[in-house]
Design an enzyme around this catalytic site. Structure first.
Site, short mmCIF file in Angstrom:
data_model
loop_
_atom_site.label_atom_id
_atom_site.label_comp_id
_atom_site.label_asym_id
_atom_site.label_seq_id
_atom_site.Cartn_x
_atom_site.Cartn_y
_atom_site.Cartn_z
N SER A 64 -20.36 13.38 9.03
CA SER A 64 -20.43 14.51 7.99
C SER A 64 -20.33 15.82 8.82
O SER A 64 -20.02 16.79 8.05
CB SER A 64 -21.67 14.35 7.28
N LYS A 65 -20.59 15.93 10.07
CA LYS A 65 -20.64 17.01 10.61
C LYS A 65 -19.28 17.78 10.94
O LYS A 65 -19.25 18.98 11.17
CB LYS A 65 -21.54 16.98 12.03
N ASP A 66 -18.14 17.01 10.71
CA ASP A 66 -16.95 17.54 10.78
C ASP A 66 -16.84 18.67 9.66
O ASP A 66 -16.04 19.83 10.02
CB ASP A 66 -15.79 16.43 10.17
N THR A 126 -22.64 16.85 15.55
CA THR A 126 -22.14 18.13 15.40
C THR A 126 -21.26 18.53 16.83
O THR A 126 -20.25 19.14 16.49
CB THR A 126 -23.18 19.02 15.02
N ALA A 153 -18.49 21.91 11.08
CA ALA A 153 -18.03 22.57 12.21
C ALA A 153 -16.76 23.23 11.75
O ALA A 153 -16.45 24.38 12.22
CB ALA A 153 -17.61 21.42 13.34
#
Length: 346
Positions: A47-49, A79, A52
């Site tokens: 989910s950190k895409d 992340t 970022a």
């Protein structure tokens, strides 16, 4: 720019629009309908895409980031991977301060993606100069032309999920979602998603998942930071020893705490029942569902969405390693059968 024939300009066009997958076997004894938001379908497998790409593009729009600059961040691994991936495509240098609690798999992945990695001790206070928070701040001060993402205290962390994850879940459930269950580390995922969903229907229950050894649940209930809550735990990317401003406690209805051991076994169980190879925090989120189900918190008509944040490949040296599980004391008379037995034919 995305193309309708499924040909894309680069991997960044693949961020978001992850699938919602019905859970069947692992929830068979529970009341309700359960769906996993499978964030490993992002190109960076987490989910950190979303944050970022969103934070970096906002910095570009504001002129904060210019070609050749260096992006610096604190991360438990996911992340950092996403930032390194975005940096490659956009032409930035990447420096990451990583918690020593991060799996060796994650650290190796960060180096493979071209990031310069500083591994910092996990079990020190947030204001200790060796903590990854303080190391990242120092590196930012020492590095000319650098930008510190600072996901724990960045409102854009929340905004990224408000603008993407929340609308996606609302549309995928056709507005029928009754509960959202998500782990809380920085708090950006649950806060941004919850903010959007609550605006559509304030009756939706938002349930955060916290770890034993973290201060988040007690702070939500009392608004007091209690250092006595802090002690070492194993789950990465879940809970905190500080209070991130990227957590909007007002949109979260309650927190549930889960143990390292049960979360680890649950991650393995998800793989064996649903065929979804997910990470440690996905196991934690599913463990929270199990605990809530045992309390009869769900009705037959409920539509429950659980966010599975990342992919199991990042935990091969941890929860999917029989050796590591044994070293933690996680195998016993009940769970020993989860250890795989390999036969070598000579």
């Amino acid at each position: 720019m995305k193309h309708t024939n499924q040909v894309f300009d680069n991997v960044l066009d693949l961020v978001g629009n992850t699938p919602l997958v019905r859970l069947n076997r692992i929830t068979s004894e529970l009341q309700g309908n359960f769906f996993a938001k499978v964030e490993s379908f992002n190109p960076g497998q987490s989910s950190k895409d979303r944050i970022a790409l969103y934070i970096i593009e906002q910095a570009e729009k504001q002129g904060i980031l210019t070609p050749g600059d260096t992006i610096i961040e604190t991360t438990s691994g996911n992340t950092g991977f996403s930032i390194a991936m975005v940096s490659i495509i956009k032409g930035y240098k990447c420096i990451l301060a990583v918690s020593s609690k991060s799996s060796a798999d994650k650290i190796d992945m960060l180096k493979t993606m071209g990031a310069k990695v500083y591994v910092c001790p996990a079990h020190v206070s947030a204001d200790d100069p060796r903590s990854y928070y303080q190391v990242a701040k120092r590196l930012h001060e020492e590095t000319k032309g650098s930008v510190y993402i600072n996901q724990y205290f960045n409102q854009l962390n929340i905004d990224a999920h408000y603008n993407s994850t929340g609308p996606e879940i609302w549309n995928q459930t056709e507005g029928k979602i009754t509960h959202l269950v998500a782990c809380s580390g920085t708090g950006g995922t649950i806060s941004g998603t919850a903010k959007y969903l609550k605006e559509q229907n304030p009756d939706i229950q938002i349930i955060g998942v916290d770890a034993f050894g973290s201060v988040i649940k007690k702070y939500h209930e009392t608004r007091e930071f209690d250092e006595k809550e802090i002690y070492p735990y194993r789950i990465e990317g879940l809970g905190k020893n500080l209070i991130p401003t990227a957590t909007d406690f007002d949109v979260i209805d309650e927190f549930v705490k889960v143990t390292d051991e049960e979360s680890a076994h649950m991650a393995r169980a998800i793989a064996k029942t649903e065929g979804l190879f997910v990470g440690y925090t996905s196991g934690a989120a599913m463990q929270a569902i199990k605990q809530l189900g045992e309390e009869n918190r769900f009705k037959k008509t409920d539509q429950v969405v659980i966010i599975f944040p990342d992919h199991g490949s990042r935990y091969m040296s941890k929860v999917y390693s029989d050796k590591w599980m044994s070293e933690q004391g996680f195998f016993d008379s009940v769970n020993v059968h989860t250890a795989e037995k390999i036969q070598y034919i000579k």
